[in-house]
Design an enzyme around this catalytic site. Sequence first.
Site, PDB file in Angstrom:
ATOM      1  N   HIS A 109       7.123   5.378  -1.595  1.00  0.00           N
ATOM      2  CA  HIS A 109       7.222   4.861  -2.927  1.00  0.00           C
ATOM      3  C   HIS A 109       6.692   3.433  -2.964  1.00  0.00           C
ATOM      4  O   HIS A 109       6.753   2.849  -2.027  1.00  0.00           O
ATOM      5  CB  HIS A 109       8.899   4.702  -3.137  1.00  0.00           C
ATOM      6  N   HIS A 134      -1.047   7.138  -5.314  1.00  0.00           N
ATOM      7  CA  HIS A 134      -1.267   5.595  -5.239  1.00  0.00           C
ATOM      8  C   HIS A 134      -2.479   5.316  -4.395  1.00  0.00           C
ATOM      9  O   HIS A 134      -2.713   4.020  -4.205  1.00  0.00           O
ATOM     10  CB  HIS A 134       0.018   5.114  -4.663  1.00  0.00           C
ATOM     11  N   LYS A 142       1.984  10.221 -17.207  1.00  0.00           N
ATOM     12  CA  LYS A 142       2.782   9.061 -16.611  1.00  0.00           C
ATOM     13  C   LYS A 142       2.367   7.948 -17.142  1.00  0.00           C
ATOM     14  O   LYS A 142       1.216   7.621 -17.710  1.00  0.00           O
ATOM     15  CB  LYS A 142       2.270   8.951 -15.370  1.00  0.00           C
ATOM     16  N   ASP A 143       3.364   6.923 -17.652  1.00  0.00           N
ATOM     17  CA  ASP A 143       3.231   5.915 -18.476  1.00  0.00           C
ATOM     18  C   ASP A 143       2.570   4.742 -17.750  1.00  0.00           C
ATOM     19  O   ASP A 143       1.776   3.930 -18.222  1.00  0.00           O
ATOM     20  CB  ASP A 143       4.591   5.095 -18.821  1.00  0.00           C
TER      21      ASP A 143
END
EC number: 4.6.1.18
Length: 155
Positions: free
Chosen positions: A150, A38, A62-63
């Site tokens: 996250h 990220h 990864k979608d």
Amino acid sequence: MGLKLLESRLCLLLLLGLVLTLVSCQRPTPSQKFDIQHIYKKSSPKCDDAMRVVNKYTGKCKDLNTFLHTTFADVVRVCHNPPKTCKDGTSPNCHDSSSKVSVTICKLTKRARNYTHCRYKTTGAKKSYTVACNPRTPKDRPTYPVVPVHLDRLF
């Protein structure tokens, strides 16, 4: 005598090779994974290129992925903002950013067997974000006692 010395050196070399292999195969910690997935310090990446690095760790495409154009240290500071419940409705360790940052959203458009051949649509925006934070693990750098693990949502 010479043969025994050769055998012991060979065993030592094999042992060293095994240790180096194990060290290089260690999985990243949750905060290291967050950083890889990220944080993108440069301006807008081309998603096809940036996602190769992300996909390398799973070997799959990864979608959807979001890159924050900020530093890891800046996201760590967000971890010190007031806590709130995460999007899952149960985790109490989420924190909202105080300001918007540039983001790049990568959406999978063409899946491939080999993750290096996946294709993505690139979309840029300016968004605030919410991150989940946890105490660092022993494998993390001791610089920060609490680290992002996250990306919960953009808003």
